[in-house]
Write a protein that holds these residues in place. Structure first.
Motif, PDB file in Angstrom:
ATOM      1  N   UNK A 107      30.891  -8.014  65.928  1.00 46.68           N
ATOM      2  CA  UNK A 107      32.169  -9.169  66.272  1.00 46.68           C
ATOM      3  C   UNK A 107      31.957  -9.519  67.695  1.00 46.68           C
ATOM      4  N   UNK A 108      32.008  -8.799  68.735  1.00 47.59           N
ATOM      5  CA  UNK A 108      32.183  -8.935  70.033  1.00 47.59           C
ATOM      6  C   UNK A 108      30.618  -9.537  70.521  1.00 47.59           C
ATOM      7  N   UNK A 109      29.675  -9.450  69.908  1.00 44.79           N
ATOM      8  CA  UNK A 109      28.255  -9.643  70.317  1.00 44.79           C
ATOM      9  C   UNK A 109      27.921  -8.716  71.574  1.00 44.79           C
ATOM     10  N   UNK A 110      27.987  -7.377  71.521  1.00 41.76           N
ATOM     11  CA  UNK A 110      27.971  -6.457  72.670  1.00 41.76           C
ATOM     12  C   UNK A 110      26.525  -6.466  73.287  1.00 41.76           C
ATOM     13  N   UNK A 111      25.774  -6.821  72.630  1.00 40.95           N
ATOM     14  CA  UNK A 111      24.351  -6.795  73.492  1.00 40.95           C
ATOM     15  C   UNK A 111      24.451  -7.859  74.511  1.00 40.95           C
ATOM     16  N   UNK A 112      24.844  -9.109  74.043  1.00 45.82           N
ATOM     17  CA  UNK A 112      24.934 -10.351  74.946  1.00 45.82           C
ATOM     18  C   UNK A 112      25.772  -9.922  76.053  1.00 45.82           C
ATOM     19  N   UNK A 113      26.982  -9.397  75.730  1.00 44.95           N
ATOM     20  CA  UNK A 113      27.986  -8.945  76.690  1.00 44.95           C
ATOM     21  C   UNK A 113      27.291  -7.877  77.685  1.00 44.95           C
ATOM     22  N   UNK A 114      26.526  -6.988  76.967  1.00 44.02           N
ATOM     23  CA  UNK A 114      25.913  -5.970  78.052  1.00 44.02           C
ATOM     24  C   UNK A 114      24.891  -6.508  79.077  1.00 44.02           C
ATOM     25  N   UNK A 115      24.148  -7.559  78.708  1.00 46.20           N
ATOM     26  CA  UNK A 115      23.092  -8.298  79.510  1.00 46.20           C
ATOM     27  C   UNK A 115      23.832  -9.205  80.705  1.00 46.20           C
ATOM     28  N   UNK A 116      24.884  -9.815  80.254  1.00 45.80           N
ATOM     29  CA  UNK A 116      25.738 -10.311  81.164  1.00 45.80           C
ATOM     30  C   UNK A 116      26.332  -9.734  82.189  1.00 45.80           C
ATOM     31  N   UNK A 117      26.984  -8.305  81.911  1.00 40.33           N
ATOM     32  CA  UNK A 117      27.441  -7.397  82.745  1.00 40.33           C
ATOM     33  C   UNK A 117      26.409  -6.958  83.668  1.00 40.33           C
ATOM     34  N   UNK A 118      25.149  -6.611  83.133  1.00 37.62           N
ATOM     35  CA  UNK A 118      24.169  -6.135  83.853  1.00 37.62           C
ATOM     36  C   UNK A 118      23.727  -6.914  84.835  1.00 37.62           C
ATOM     37  N   UNK A 119      23.730  -8.404  84.824  1.00 33.16           N
ATOM     38  CA  UNK A 119      23.359  -9.328  85.717  1.00 33.16           C
ATOM     39  C   UNK A 119      24.394  -9.397  86.455  1.00 33.16           C
ATOM     40  N   UNK A 120      25.632  -9.421  86.332  1.00 34.93           N
ATOM     41  CA  UNK A 120      26.769  -9.370  87.512  1.00 34.93           C
ATOM     42  C   UNK A 120      26.710  -8.286  88.304  1.00 34.93           C
ATOM     43  N   UNK A 121      26.430  -7.094  87.511  1.00 33.86           N
ATOM     44  CA  UNK A 121      26.273  -5.963  88.669  1.00 33.86           C
ATOM     45  C   UNK A 121      25.197  -6.099  89.439  1.00 33.86           C
ATOM     46  N   UNK A 122      23.950  -6.669  89.181  1.00 32.31           N
ATOM     47  CA  UNK A 122      22.754  -6.604  89.762  1.00 32.31           C
ATOM     48  C   UNK A 122      23.194  -7.812  91.034  1.00 32.31           C
ATOM     49  N   UNK A 152      29.512 -15.166  79.477  1.00 31.20           N
ATOM     50  CA  UNK A 152      29.324 -15.023  80.834  1.00 31.20           C
ATOM     51  C   UNK A 152      30.249 -14.160  81.543  1.00 31.20           C
ATOM     52  N   UNK A 153      30.892 -13.325  80.766  1.00 29.13           N
ATOM     53  CA  UNK A 153      31.829 -12.531  81.540  1.00 29.13           C
ATOM     54  C   UNK A 153      31.380 -11.082  81.568  1.00 29.13           C
ATOM     55  N   UNK A 154      32.266 -10.113  82.269  1.00 33.45           N
ATOM     56  CA  UNK A 154      31.882  -8.902  82.027  1.00 33.45           C
ATOM     57  C   UNK A 154      32.260  -8.118  80.576  1.00 33.45           C
TER      58      UNK A 154
END
Length: 274
Positions: A61-76, A220-222
């Motif tokens: 429901x939260x589309x965690x895969x997409x959120x995970x990639x967004x968080x990793x990009x922000x972390x990087x 595009x969020x964490x």
């Protein structure tokens, strides 16, 4: 001997109490997440039929895969740059100590007293003027700046304790300032650098306020920032909300468990030097 035994037992009791206080909220979230969707669990009551599929439903429901990639990009974008700038600034303020270094350090100390909430409104208008509103840069760039007071203070505290004899010996051998920094101080600063990187990673991952205010697109969020949209969608579905919260917390727990030795090593090193 009796006094020491009492102190030992008192310390153990305090540690057990703190451990229970820390663990109980996670246990409560986990048990609540196993209840049927749409229900309102009462306390720490274990469900008759645990709904393990709540985690799968929350993940989808939260589309965690997409959120995970967004968080990793922000972390990087945040962690390496913040660590690099803080290390350079900490080396200058803590070891080279040029004229005016104490004044600059006081400015960074004042930055530690500045809460995120106090600057969120002017930060919003500044980000909008830069044209990066609703992009990941709206999270990356402010976080780098907001992390600087703590990160620079952390690295300065490390470089202050470095023996000056090392630098003097390197200078006598003809080492430049860059060689002194890169070949001598950086290898000795690995515990401090790794612990700082861990802290910045955890704080960036759990950043909620900036992600909600500066980015409208949940993709595009964490991970923590997306929890606001998730809560808005399932605000009355407590089990799914708890399942989503646990999924968001899991990566930070894994990172801390993997690198806890490096973190404790840096703290112990600082205490021994002090």
């Amino acid at each position: 001997m009796i006094v020491r035994a009492r102190e030992t037992w008192a310390g153990r009791v305090i540690l057990v109490v703190l451990m229970v206080v820390t663990i109980v909220p996670f246990v409560s979230l986990f048990i609540t997440a196993l209840h049927p969707p749409g229900t309102y669990p009462r306390g720490l009551e274990w469900p008759e039929t645990p709904h393990w599929d709540n985690f799968v439903l929350a993940f989808q429901a939260a589309d965690m895969w997409q959120l995970l990639m967004s968080s990793l990009l922000i972390e990087a974008g945040v962690v390496p740059v913040a660590v690099l700038i803080a290390t350079l600034a900490g080396f200058v303020l803590g070891h080279l100590k040029p004229r005016g270094a104490s004044v600059v350090f006081i400015v960074f100390l004042l930055g530690l007293t500045l809460p995120f909430e106090g600057i969120i409104t002017p930060l919003y208008f500044q980000v909008r003027e830069l044209g990066i509103l609703n992009t990941r840069w709206a999270i990356i760039l402010p976080l780098i700046g907001l992390f600087m007071p703590f990160a620079v203070t952390w690295m300065r505290a490390h470089f202050v304790t470095m023996p000056s004899e090392l630098s003097e010996a390197a200078r006598m051998d003809g080492a430049s300032t860059w060689q002194l920094f890169w070949r001598i101080h950086i290898p000795l600063s690995v515990p401090a650098l790794s612990s700082l990187a861990i802290l910045l990673f955890l704080w960036t991952w759990n950043q909620f306020l900036l992600a909600i205010v500066l980015v409208n697109d949940p993709a595009k969020r964490t991970m923590a920032g997306a929890l606001g949209a998730f809560q808005g969608r399932y605000g009355t579905d407590i089990p799914l909300l708890c399942a989503g919260s646990l999924l968001i917390l899991t990566p930070t727990l894994i990172v801390f468990l993997i690198f806890q030795r490096q973190f404790v090593s840096a703290l112990m090193q600082g205490s021994l030097k002090g």
